[in-house]
Design an enzyme around this catalytic site. Sequence first.
Site, PDB file in Angstrom:
ATOM      1  N   ASN A 130      -0.361   0.564  10.568  1.00 31.24           N
ATOM      2  CA  ASN A 130       0.000  -0.270   9.413  1.00 31.24           C
ATOM      3  C   ASN A 130      -0.510  -1.693   9.657  1.00 31.24           C
ATOM      4  O   ASN A 130      -0.012  -2.380  10.550  1.00 31.24           O
ATOM      5  CB  ASN A 130       1.524  -0.241   9.263  1.00 31.24           C
ATOM      6  CG  ASN A 130       2.018  -1.035   8.053  1.00 31.24           C
ATOM      7  OD1 ASN A 130       1.279  -1.811   7.457  1.00 31.24           O
ATOM      8  ND2 ASN A 130       3.273  -0.837   7.700  1.00 31.24           N
ATOM      9  N   HIS A 154      -1.315   1.523   0.311  1.00 32.61           N
ATOM     10  CA  HIS A 154      -0.942   0.809   1.534  1.00 32.61           C
ATOM     11  C   HIS A 154      -0.677   1.856   2.600  1.00 32.61           C
ATOM     12  O   HIS A 154      -0.070   2.896   2.338  1.00 32.61           O
ATOM     13  CB  HIS A 154       0.309  -0.033   1.273  1.00 32.61           C
ATOM     14  CG  HIS A 154       0.904  -0.586   2.532  1.00 32.61           C
ATOM     15  ND1 HIS A 154       0.147  -1.247   3.474  1.00 32.61           N
ATOM     16  CD2 HIS A 154       2.178  -0.567   3.016  1.00 32.61           C
ATOM     17  CE1 HIS A 154       0.931  -1.606   4.479  1.00 32.61           C
ATOM     18  NE2 HIS A 154       2.169  -1.200   4.227  1.00 32.61           N
ATOM     19  N   CYS A 170       3.483  -6.675   3.123  1.00 32.48           N
ATOM     20  CA  CYS A 170       2.507  -5.586   2.977  1.00 32.48           C
ATOM     21  C   CYS A 170       1.950  -5.471   1.556  1.00 32.48           C
ATOM     22  O   CYS A 170       0.951  -4.782   1.328  1.00 32.48           O
ATOM     23  CB  CYS A 170       3.131  -4.258   3.397  1.00 32.48           C
ATOM     24  SG  CYS A 170       3.622  -4.264   5.124  1.00 32.48           S
TER      25      CYS A 170
END
Length: 328
Positions: A285, A255, A118
Amino acid sequence: MVKTDHIIRSQIAGIGSYLPAQVVTNEELAARVDTSDAWIRERTGIRQRHIAAPHESCAFMATEAARAALADAGAHASDVDAIIVGTATPDQAFPSVAVRVQAAIGAGGFGFDLSAACSGFIYALSMADSLIKSGQARGVLVIGSEVYSRILNWEDRGTCVLFGDGAGAVFLRAGEGAGRGEDRGILSTHLHANGQYGDMLYVDGAVGRPDRPGHLVMQGNQVFRHAVTLLSETVNEALAANNLPQSAVDWLVPHQANLRIIDGIGRKLGLPPERVVVTVDHHANTSAASIPLALAEAWRDGRIERGQLVLMEALGGGLTWGSALVRM
Ligand code: UT7
């Protein structure tokens, strides 16, 4: 007179994104696993996610986002010297997604993929900044593209409700600055990793192993705990390195893993919620794609303007984490 105070700055010339057409709501997931819209919203802030169709490969989405970023910059494939793709879900072990994009858009130069889960976009942005500052490239496409739907265990309610697919890209161009916080471009990036936490979030297989392509495994609450602490540290680190106060930040583009983490960092920075770009509710996500997707949305709708200071941060499998401070 010779100017001594001019330095190279990597400036964001254009931003683009791509989202698969198919949207899957929490209610639809609740029909497949033992979960509920209420639980998912309350614990994560997620309402829905985009899921790639078979033709929407990692490279396909990366290419669409790259084309959009170049168009937004008024740039062409001939302006691209390098392509870096942050991804944990490439279509093949090799060649890289980056060279697939290169071929599709007709660019020259070179390209490679980067694996930092990520944090992939922040890592890729940092590498691109180094290439530009060292004079190795003047135009760099930085892309985050992910198809996590293909590495999820769709029977594990603890993970399958959390992720979505998509891609985002920025086109960086070499520009000039005076080495001060008012400069346009990337002011700093900070990268971190701690492999001791490697088993907190991982994929239990490998690309190129059809017998065991692998599924994402996560100790969610452990990652959550580390995310809050490490991301707080990293945003403070970015501001201190640039000698800038919290009040200088116009936008936090974090993020997008969990609304509770995002809200926590926003509060720590003293930013009102309307200065934090949130897409986790409608994208879920999307790992390395989440920051450029959020950036693209707030850029397209006019929230983020030229000259404003944007702080980006991410944490992901590795653990990896880091930040980028950019004046648009
Ligand atoms: O992007 C990379 C970085 N990733 C992150 O930053 C993710 C960080 N972690 C998180 O966002 C959160 O930890 C989660 C959203 C993954 C989980 O939230 P949580 O508040 O930490 O829940 P938990 O894992 O502690 O689970 C609480 C309960 C458990 O039940 P019991 O043991 O208390 O009876 C789980 O079994 O919630 C249960 N649960 C669910 N219930 C309904 C877990 N997933 C679900 C679900 N629906 N989908």
